[in-house]
Design a protein around this motif. Structure first.
Motif, PDB file in Angstrom:
ATOM      1  N   THR A  72      35.471  87.453  -9.833  1.00  0.00           N
ATOM      2  CA  THR A  72      35.532  86.816  -8.520  1.00  0.00           C
ATOM      3  C   THR A  72      34.902  87.740  -7.492  1.00  0.00           C
ATOM      4  OG1 THR A  72      37.548  85.646  -9.093  1.00  0.00           O
ATOM      5  CG2 THR A  72      37.093  85.914  -6.751  1.00  0.00           C
TER       6      THR A  72
ATOM      7  N   TYR B 214      32.162  83.911  -4.702  1.00  0.00           N
ATOM      8  CA  TYR B 214      32.012  83.303  -6.029  1.00  0.00           C
ATOM      9  C   TYR B 214      33.351  83.374  -6.751  1.00  0.00           C
ATOM     10  CZ  TYR B 214      30.838  82.385 -10.835  1.00  0.00           C
ATOM     11  OH  TYR B 214      30.817  81.853 -12.095  1.00  0.00           O
ATOM     12  N   THR B 215      33.835  82.215  -7.198  1.00  0.00           N
ATOM     13  CA  THR B 215      35.066  82.149  -7.973  1.00  0.00           C
ATOM     14  C   THR B 215      34.762  81.385  -9.248  1.00  0.00           C
ATOM     15  OG1 THR B 215      36.339  82.063  -5.923  1.00  0.00           O
ATOM     16  CG2 THR B 215      37.495  81.443  -7.940  1.00  0.00           C
ATOM     17  N   PRO B 216      34.944  82.023 -10.406  1.00  0.00           N
ATOM     18  CA  PRO B 216      34.644  81.348 -11.676  1.00  0.00           C
ATOM     19  C   PRO B 216      35.445  80.055 -11.819  1.00  0.00           C
ATOM     20  CG  PRO B 216      35.238  83.649 -12.043  1.00  0.00           C
ATOM     21  CD  PRO B 216      35.480  83.353 -10.603  1.00  0.00           C
ATOM     22  N   GLY B 217      34.766  79.019 -12.276  1.00  0.00           N
ATOM     23  CA  GLY B 217      35.424  77.744 -12.509  1.00  0.00           C
ATOM     24  C   GLY B 217      35.494  76.837 -11.299  1.00  0.00           C
ATOM     25  N   THR B 218      35.376  77.398 -10.086  1.00  0.00           N
ATOM     26  CA  THR B 218      35.451  76.551  -8.888  1.00  0.00           C
ATOM     27  C   THR B 218      34.151  76.540  -8.094  1.00  0.00           C
ATOM     28  OG1 THR B 218      36.394  78.349  -7.586  1.00  0.00           O
ATOM     29  CG2 THR B 218      37.946  76.846  -8.645  1.00  0.00           C
ATOM     30  N   THR B 219      33.405  77.622  -8.121  1.00  0.00           N
ATOM     31  CA  THR B 219      32.136  77.676  -7.393  1.00  0.00           C
ATOM     32  C   THR B 219      31.080  76.951  -8.210  1.00  0.00           C
ATOM     33  OG1 THR B 219      32.730  79.820  -6.459  1.00  0.00           O
ATOM     34  CG2 THR B 219      30.419  79.185  -6.346  1.00  0.00           C
ATOM     35  N   THR B 220      30.429  76.001  -7.577  1.00  0.00           N
ATOM     36  CA  THR B 220      29.379  75.262  -8.281  1.00  0.00           C
ATOM     37  C   THR B 220      28.021  75.874  -7.970  1.00  0.00           C
ATOM     38  OG1 THR B 220      29.187  73.702  -6.442  1.00  0.00           O
ATOM     39  CG2 THR B 220      30.673  73.088  -8.238  1.00  0.00           C
TER      40      THR B 220
ATOM     41  N   GLY C 135      32.351  86.575 -15.210  1.00  0.00           N
ATOM     42  CA  GLY C 135      33.449  85.717 -14.773  1.00  0.00           C
ATOM     43  C   GLY C 135      34.322  86.381 -13.732  1.00  0.00           C
TER      44      GLY C 135
END
Length: 148
Positions: A63, A87-93, A61
Motif C-alpha cells: 500500500t 495505491y491500495t492493492p485490490g481497491t485501486t483500479t 502488493g
C-alpha cells in the motif's frame, strides 16, 4: 606632423551600442525559452526515478499512501512540487492517472503546469502535461510526453 587619434569617436561608440542592443534583443528571448525547456526537463527528471519504487509497490502488493514521497525516494524542490497518488492493492483500479506529478515553479512560461506520470493498465507509463499556461510552447514538451 599629424597627431595620432586617441580614443573612439562618438559614432563608433554608438555603433557598438547598437550592435550589442541587437544581439541582446535576439539572445534574451532565446535564453528564456532555453531556461523554460530545461526546467520542464528537470521536473520530469525529478519524478522519473520514483516510477521504480511505485512499480515495486504495485508488484509487491504494498500500500502506498498519497504523497508518500519518502517511500518513493523523492522530494519536492524549489522548482517542482511533487505529489503522488495513493495505491491500495485490490481497491485501486488501473490506470492510475497522476500516479506521480510534478507541479512546475519558476519560469513564468511553465509555472503552474503539471507533469503527470500515469501508470497504465498494461504496466507502461505515460507522460502527460496538464495545466500549461497560455505562454507554453510546444518546444517545452519533453520527448515522450504529450500536452493535453
Amino acid at each position: 606632423m599629424k597627431r595620432a587619434q586617441k580614443g573612439f569617436t562618438l559614432i563608433e561608440l554608438m555603433i557598438v551600442v547598437a550592435i550589442i542592443g541587437i544581439l541582446a534583443a535576439i539572445a534574451i528571448p532565446q535564453y528564456q525559452d532555453y531556461t523554460a525547456k530545461s526546467q520542464v526537463a528537470a521536473g520530469l527528471a525529478e519524478i522519473s526515478p520514483a516510477k521504480t519504487a511505485y512499480e515495486l509497490a504495485i508488484n509487491d502488493g504494498s500500500t502506498l499512501a498519497a504523497n508518500a514521497l519518502s517511500d518513493l525516494g523523492i522530494k519536492s524542490t524549489d522548482r517542482c512540487t511533487v505529489t503522488s497518488a495513493a495505491y491500495t492493492p485490490g481497491t485501486t483500479t488501473l490506470p492510475i492517472n497522476g500516479a506521480l506529478v510534478c507541479d512546475l515553479n519558476g519560469n513564468p512560461n511553465v509555472a503552474g503546469a503539471d507533469i503527470n506520470l500515469n501508470r497504465l493498465a498494461d504496466g507502461s507509463w505515460a507522460c502527460v502535461i496538464t495545466g500549461a499556461p497560455a505562454s507554453w510552447k510546444d518546444s517545452y514538451t519533453p520527448t515522450g510526453c504529450t500536452k493535453s
